[in-house]
Write a protein that holds these residues in place. Structure first.
Motif, PDB file in Angstrom:
ATOM      1  N   GLN A 144       0.562  -1.564  -0.015  1.00 38.08           N
ATOM      2  CA  GLN A 144      -0.105  -0.102  -0.287  1.00 38.08           C
ATOM      3  C   GLN A 144       1.418   1.276  -0.016  1.00 38.08           C
ATOM      4  OE1 GLN A 144      -2.471  -0.306   3.445  1.00 38.08           O
ATOM      5  NE2 GLN A 144      -3.800  -2.217   2.330  1.00 38.08           N
ATOM      6  N   ALA A 145       1.740   1.215   0.932  1.00 41.49           N
ATOM      7  CA  ALA A 145       3.095   2.174   0.810  1.00 41.49           C
ATOM      8  C   ALA A 145       4.145   2.729  -0.508  1.00 41.49           C
ATOM      9  CB  ALA A 145       3.618   2.327   1.774  1.00 41.49           C
ATOM     10  N   ARG A 146       4.507   1.418  -1.085  1.00 44.83           N
ATOM     11  CA  ARG A 146       4.393   1.610  -2.392  1.00 44.83           C
ATOM     12  C   ARG A 146       3.577   2.368  -3.356  1.00 44.83           C
ATOM     13  NH1 ARG A 146       7.358  -2.822  -1.169  1.00 44.83           N
ATOM     14  NH2 ARG A 146       5.513  -4.526  -1.465  1.00 44.83           N
ATOM     15  N   LEU A 147       1.938   1.894  -3.431  1.00 46.64           N
ATOM     16  CA  LEU A 147       1.381   3.106  -4.365  1.00 46.64           C
ATOM     17  C   LEU A 147       1.123   4.081  -4.437  1.00 46.64           C
ATOM     18  CD1 LEU A 147      -1.407  -0.194  -3.992  1.00 46.64           C
ATOM     19  CD2 LEU A 147      -0.288   0.095  -6.189  1.00 46.64           C
ATOM     20  N   GLU A 167       5.893  13.165  -0.154  1.00 51.53           N
ATOM     21  CA  GLU A 167       6.316  11.535  -0.973  1.00 51.53           C
ATOM     22  C   GLU A 167       7.319  11.552   0.288  1.00 51.53           C
ATOM     23  OE1 GLU A 167       9.131  11.258  -5.177  1.00 51.53           O
ATOM     24  OE2 GLU A 167       7.692  12.571  -5.064  1.00 51.53           O
ATOM     25  N   ARG A 168       8.296  12.604   0.004  1.00 45.85           N
ATOM     26  CA  ARG A 168       9.197  11.961   1.371  1.00 45.85           C
ATOM     27  C   ARG A 168       8.706  11.437   3.156  1.00 45.85           C
ATOM     28  NH1 ARG A 168      11.314  17.117   0.231  1.00 45.85           N
ATOM     29  NH2 ARG A 168      10.763  17.759   2.307  1.00 45.85           N
ATOM     30  N   GLU A 198       9.612   7.605   3.678  1.00 47.88           N
ATOM     31  CA  GLU A 198      10.272   7.143   4.689  1.00 47.88           C
ATOM     32  C   GLU A 198       9.411   6.230   5.454  1.00 47.88           C
ATOM     33  OE1 GLU A 198      10.021  10.918   7.375  1.00 47.88           O
ATOM     34  OE2 GLU A 198      12.241  11.427   6.537  1.00 47.88           O
ATOM     35  N   ARG A 199       8.225   5.829   5.541  1.00 50.15           N
ATOM     36  CA  ARG A 199       6.875   5.027   6.070  1.00 50.15           C
ATOM     37  C   ARG A 199       7.399   4.096   5.132  1.00 50.15           C
ATOM     38  NH1 ARG A 199       2.177   7.049   4.922  1.00 50.15           N
ATOM     39  NH2 ARG A 199       1.620   6.097   3.235  1.00 50.15           N
ATOM     40  N   ARG A 211       4.285  10.409  -6.632  1.00 54.04           N
ATOM     41  CA  ARG A 211       5.820  10.936  -7.010  1.00 54.04           C
ATOM     42  C   ARG A 211       4.672  11.054  -8.218  1.00 54.04           C
ATOM     43  NH1 ARG A 211       9.811   5.915  -6.434  1.00 54.04           N
ATOM     44  NH2 ARG A 211      10.623   7.360  -4.202  1.00 54.04           N
ATOM     45  N   SER A 212       3.807  11.099  -8.435  1.00 50.73           N
ATOM     46  CA  SER A 212       2.382  10.594 -10.407  1.00 50.73           C
ATOM     47  C   SER A 212       2.122  12.607 -10.301  1.00 50.73           C
ATOM     48  CB  SER A 212       1.372  10.289 -10.057  1.00 50.73           C
ATOM     49  OG  SER A 212       2.203   8.944 -10.539  1.00 50.73           O
ATOM     50  N   ALA A 213       1.968  12.874  -8.496  1.00 47.75           N
ATOM     51  CA  ALA A 213       1.352  14.498  -7.945  1.00 47.75           C
ATOM     52  C   ALA A 213       2.138  14.629  -8.533  1.00 47.75           C
ATOM     53  CB  ALA A 213       0.256  13.751  -6.853  1.00 47.75           C
ATOM     54  N   SER A 214       4.182  14.820  -7.954  1.00 48.14           N
ATOM     55  CA  SER A 214       4.152  15.986  -7.586  1.00 48.14           C
ATOM     56  C   SER A 214       4.886  16.223  -9.640  1.00 48.14           C
ATOM     57  CB  SER A 214       5.808  15.103  -7.157  1.00 48.14           C
ATOM     58  OG  SER A 214       5.709  15.065  -5.794  1.00 48.14           O
TER      59      SER A 214
END
Length: 349
Positions: free
Chosen positions: A79-82, A131-132, A136-137, A88-91
């Motif tokens: 879930q965290a990877r998703l 994103e960071r 970290e999570r 990242r896409s939003a950024s």
């Protein structure tokens, strides 16, 4: 007593030998089934029977718990990877929009767009911070997964140690079981072999000799063929040890038999000539003469010499003159093949 086999007798003997072999084959088949089914009297062992139940249950429960936690960590990491991919896409999308807006601002040189610049910059910072945070999570989840993997590996080593100890106990139990089954097979085949030996000594010349020989062949096959593959090995020491013992026993029997044979030969050569000849079967004597050996002592003789009527080694009479036609004939022949007259020994009988 001397005798010569008739053609019909030879055929009857052949038929009787066929019967003996058939009897042996059926007995061998029956014995193979019995010897092969003897292990069924023992129960089969399983590895779980020798594992200590208390630590084994604790280890199994610990492994289940660790695997559940690992699955939960893997699910949250996925879930965290998703979420990271979405951040990242939003950024990327926000940065592209910001770069387009900067190009428009540079083209128009509008000062009133400065507040918009600050707001857009703050938006990009918030997206990067999010994103960071997701990264970290995800890192924390990966570290938790590695720790759980290490714990699971350690618990698996504990479980493997328990199973290795149980395997040693299982191997020892199976070796003891193998010895017991071998003892069962030995208890079945050894008396049969002893009975076969007694029958050969006492009953092989009776009218039921085909069954005696058939039983003896089956008993020998069961002992030396069916039993030997199940002989415990212990690294080959048992096989070679048994081989040494059997060789010593058989060698001693052969030496005693040879010495007894020599004693019988010396005693036979000391008996009168006529008595020695009557103790040799006609067919056996003629076969030995055909091989150029003496029927009495089995030493070579020169039968081509017409004057050689006696064995030069033991003195037994080999040839004589027919009392009816004076033709030279073997002393072991019942009738003269020149005139058909009975030999002197046959006439006396």
């Amino acid at each position: 007593m001397r005798s010569a086999s008739r053609l019909s007798e030879r055929w009857f003997n052949l038929v009787l030998w066929v019967i003996a072999l058939a009897f042996a084959v059926f007995l061998i088949g029956l014995g193979s089934l019995v010897v092969g089914d003897l292990p069924q009297v023992e129960q089969r062992y399983a590895l779980d029977r020798f594992i200590d139940p208390v630590p084994a249950a604790a280890s199994a429960e610990a492994l289940k718990r660790l695997r559940r936690e690992q699955e939960d960590v893997d699910r949250r990491a996925e879930q965290a990877r998703l979420a990271l991919e979405a951040a990242r896409s939003a950024s990327r999308a926000a940065r592209e929009t910001f770069e387009n807006w900067l190009r428009t601002r540079d083209a128009t040189q509008r000062v009133d767009q400065d507040p918009g610049l600050i707001a857009r910059t703050e938006q990009l910072d918030r997206l990067k911070a999010g994103e960071r945070a997701v990264e970290e999570r995800l890192d924390d989840l990966n570290r938790s997964g590695l720790a759980l993997a290490d714990q699971e590996a350690a618990q698996q080593r504990v479980d493997q140690d328990l199973r290795a100890a149980a395997q040693e106990k299982l191997d020892a139990a199976e070796r003891r079981q193998e010895l017991r089954v071998f003892a069962y097979r030995l208890a079945v085949t050894l008396p049969l072999l002893a009975l076969a030996g007694w029958l050969l000594v006492k009953r092989r010349h009776t009218r039921n000799w085909p069954f005696v020989w058939g039983f003896a062949l089956a008993a020998a096959f069961a002992f030396f063929v069916e039993l030997v593959p199940y002989l415990p090995s212990y690294g080959g020491y048992v096989q070679y040890g048994v081989g040494v013992v059997l060789t010593l026993i058989l060698g001693r029997v052969a030496i005693d038999a040879f010495q007894a044979y020599q004693e019988r030969q010396r005693a036979a050569e000391a008996r009168p000539n006529e008595e020695r000849r009557t103790g040799i079967a006609t067919e056996q004597a003629l076969q030995r003469l055909a091989k150029q050996v003496c029927p009495g002592c089995e030493r070579p003789v020169n039968l081509a010499n017409p004057a050689a009527n006696f064995c030069p080694h033991c003195g037994i009479g080999l040839f004589e003159q027919c009392a009816s036609c004076s033709h030279r004939k073997s002393t072991f022949e019942r009738f003269c093949y020149a005139c058909g007259a009975a030999s002197q020994a046959e006439a006396e009988v």
